[in-house]
Design a protein around this motif. Structure first.
Motif, PDB file in Angstrom:
ATOM      1  N   VAL A  48       0.340  -7.633  -5.095  1.00 51.71           N
ATOM      2  CA  VAL A  48      -0.380  -6.512  -5.685  1.00 51.71           C
ATOM      3  C   VAL A  48       0.228  -5.217  -5.158  1.00 51.71           C
ATOM      4  N   VAL A  49       0.625  -4.341  -6.071  1.00 56.12           N
ATOM      5  CA  VAL A  49       1.159  -3.035  -5.724  1.00 56.12           C
ATOM      6  C   VAL A  49       0.046  -2.022  -5.969  1.00 56.12           C
ATOM      7  N   TRP A  50      -0.298  -1.268  -4.937  1.00 56.55           N
ATOM      8  CA  TRP A  50      -1.398  -0.306  -5.008  1.00 56.55           C
ATOM      9  C   TRP A  50      -0.864   1.106  -5.150  1.00 56.55           C
ATOM     10  N   GLY A  51      -1.586   1.922  -5.931  1.00 54.90           N
ATOM     11  CA  GLY A  51      -1.200   3.311  -6.126  1.00 54.90           C
ATOM     12  C   GLY A  51      -2.417   4.211  -6.204  1.00 54.90           C
TER      13      GLY A  51
ATOM     14  N   TYR B 274     -10.719   0.958  -1.581  1.00 58.65           N
ATOM     15  CA  TYR B 274     -10.729   2.216  -0.842  1.00 58.65           C
ATOM     16  C   TYR B 274     -10.103   1.950   0.508  1.00 58.65           C
ATOM     17  N   PHE B 275      -9.110   2.764   0.845  1.00 59.89           N
ATOM     18  CA  PHE B 275      -8.457   2.627   2.137  1.00 59.89           C
ATOM     19  C   PHE B 275      -8.407   3.999   2.781  1.00 59.89           C
ATOM     20  N   ARG B 276      -9.050   4.124   3.926  1.00 62.67           N
ATOM     21  CA  ARG B 276      -9.149   5.395   4.647  1.00 62.67           C
ATOM     22  C   ARG B 276      -9.693   6.497   3.745  1.00 62.67           C
ATOM     23  N   GLY B 277     -10.678   6.129   2.915  1.00 57.72           N
ATOM     24  CA  GLY B 277     -11.351   7.094   2.055  1.00 57.72           C
ATOM     25  C   GLY B 277     -10.642   7.406   0.752  1.00 57.72           C
ATOM     26  N   ARG B 278      -9.527   6.800   0.497  1.00 61.39           N
ATOM     27  CA  ARG B 278      -8.784   7.071  -0.743  1.00 61.39           C
ATOM     28  C   ARG B 278      -8.938   5.924  -1.721  1.00 61.39           C
ATOM     29  N   HIS B 279      -9.168   6.271  -2.979  1.00 61.78           N
ATOM     30  CA  HIS B 279      -9.335   5.279  -4.024  1.00 61.78           C
ATOM     31  C   HIS B 279      -7.961   4.810  -4.479  1.00 61.78           C
ATOM     32  N   LEU B 280      -7.731   3.501  -4.402  1.00 58.94           N
ATOM     33  CA  LEU B 280      -6.458   2.920  -4.810  1.00 58.94           C
ATOM     34  C   LEU B 280      -6.668   2.007  -6.011  1.00 58.94           C
ATOM     35  N   HIS B 281      -5.673   1.952  -6.870  1.00 59.65           N
ATOM     36  CA  HIS B 281      -5.687   1.097  -8.053  1.00 59.65           C
ATOM     37  C   HIS B 281      -4.574   0.074  -7.894  1.00 59.65           C
ATOM     38  N   GLY B 282      -4.908  -1.199  -8.093  1.00 58.49           N
ATOM     39  CA  GLY B 282      -3.942  -2.271  -7.882  1.00 58.49           C
ATOM     40  C   GLY B 282      -3.345  -2.794  -9.169  1.00 58.49           C
ATOM     41  N   THR B 283      -2.048  -3.058  -9.130  1.00 51.02           N
ATOM     42  CA  THR B 283      -1.332  -3.673 -10.244  1.00 51.02           C
ATOM     43  C   THR B 283      -0.798  -5.003  -9.749  1.00 51.02           C
ATOM     44  N   THR B 284      -1.245  -6.095 -10.377  1.00 50.51           N
ATOM     45  CA  THR B 284      -0.801  -7.428  -9.983  1.00 50.51           C
ATOM     46  C   THR B 284       0.556  -7.710 -10.607  1.00 50.51           C
ATOM     47  N   LEU B 285       1.458  -8.163  -9.794  1.00 52.36           N
ATOM     48  CA  LEU B 285       2.821  -8.457 -10.223  1.00 52.36           C
ATOM     49  C   LEU B 285       3.091  -9.942  -9.970  1.00 52.36           C
ATOM     50  N   PRO B 286       2.944 -10.781 -11.005  1.00 52.70           N
ATOM     51  CA  PRO B 286       3.196 -12.209 -10.805  1.00 52.70           C
ATOM     52  C   PRO B 286       4.696 -12.491 -10.717  1.00 52.70           C
TER      53      PRO B 286
ATOM     54  N   GLY C  86      -4.692   5.744 -10.495  1.00 55.22           N
ATOM     55  CA  GLY C  86      -4.556   4.909 -11.678  1.00 55.22           C
ATOM     56  C   GLY C  86      -3.585   3.781 -11.423  1.00 55.22           C
ATOM     57  N   GLU C  87      -3.453   2.923 -12.429  1.00 50.95           N
ATOM     58  CA  GLU C  87      -2.524   1.804 -12.284  1.00 50.95           C
ATOM     59  C   GLU C  87      -1.115   2.315 -12.029  1.00 50.95           C
ATOM     60  N   VAL C  88      -0.353   1.506 -11.348  1.00 50.76           N
ATOM     61  CA  VAL C  88       1.039   1.836 -11.039  1.00 50.76           C
ATOM     62  C   VAL C  88       1.847   1.796 -12.333  1.00 50.76           C
ATOM     63  N   ASP C  89       2.708   2.794 -12.530  1.00 49.32           N
ATOM     64  CA  ASP C  89       3.602   2.827 -13.690  1.00 49.32           C
ATOM     65  C   ASP C  89       4.714   1.810 -13.468  1.00 49.32           C
TER      66      ASP C  89
ATOM     67  N   LEU D 293       0.825  -1.209   0.000  1.00 51.38           N
ATOM     68  CA  LEU D 293       0.000   0.000   0.000  1.00 51.38           C
ATOM     69  C   LEU D 293       0.858   1.256   0.000  1.00 51.38           C
ATOM     70  N   PRO D 294       0.365   2.325  -0.646  1.00 51.98           N
ATOM     71  CA  PRO D 294       1.104   3.592  -0.643  1.00 51.98           C
ATOM     72  C   PRO D 294       0.788   4.380   0.630  1.00 51.98           C
ATOM     73  N   ALA D 295       1.045   3.763   1.773  1.00 54.97           N
ATOM     74  CA  ALA D 295       0.731   4.398   3.055  1.00 54.97           C
ATOM     75  C   ALA D 295       1.664   3.840   4.117  1.00 54.97           C
TER      76      ALA D 295
END
Length: 156
Positions: free
Chosen positions: A114-117, A47-59, A120-123, A17-19
């Motif tokens: 999963v990397v969350w940002g 949604y984490f603590r009211g913030r919308h997060l976008h997940g990028t799955t990294l196999p 939008g999706e994580v670059d 998470l970015p937190a």
């Protein structure tokens, strides 16, 4: 050195998470705080603590399994190890050295994370976690040649 013991590892998917969280331990009723979903395109949202997060799955590569380790206070009996030195492309045996071996228990294993940002999706080319995992696997492959790396286990 480190010895990994596997009593009963559970399958899991780590989420980065970015937190910064100032808590380390179990959470009662985790579904109250964390409910990721996938949209019709297969993109992860939460949604984490009211913030919308976008997940990028990294196999992980198909021949690797990630491990969640819990460090213990246990240690294996002291073992002897030969030190080796390289002199002009020839390996020479050195002294017999006592080696401390700490024990870590494998509590979980994973095939992907999963990397969350935010926003939008994580670059994949800019995110430090994504790049770190990808670079680490490449480094482990280069160092070991057979795919066995530190922290990941080669399957098969």
């Amino acid at each position: 050195m480190l010895a990994v013991q596997s009593p009963n590892p559970q399958k899991c998917t780590p989420n980065l998470l970015p937190a910064r969280l100032n808590h380390n331990g179990p959470v009662n009723d985790a579904s109250r705080y964390w409910q990721p979903t996938k949209d019709e395109n297969g993109n992860s949202h939460a949604y984490f603590r009211g913030r919308h997060l976008h997940g990028t799955t990294l196999p992980l590569p198909t021949n690797y399994t990630g491990a969640i380790l819990h460090m213990t206070d246990k240690a294996l009996p002291h073992t002897h190890s030969q030190t080796h030195t390289h002199v002009d492309d020839e390996e020479e045996e050195g002294d017999d050295v006592m080696v401390d071996v700490k024990v870590a228990e494998k509590v979980g294993e994973f095939e992907e994370l999963v990397v969350w940002g935010h926003g939008g999706e994580v670059d994949r080319t800019q995110d430090v976690f994504v790049r770190g995992v990808e670079e680490w696997v490449g480094f482990a492959e280069a160092m070991h040649g057979d795919g066995e790396g530190v922290g990941c286990e080669k399957k098969g």
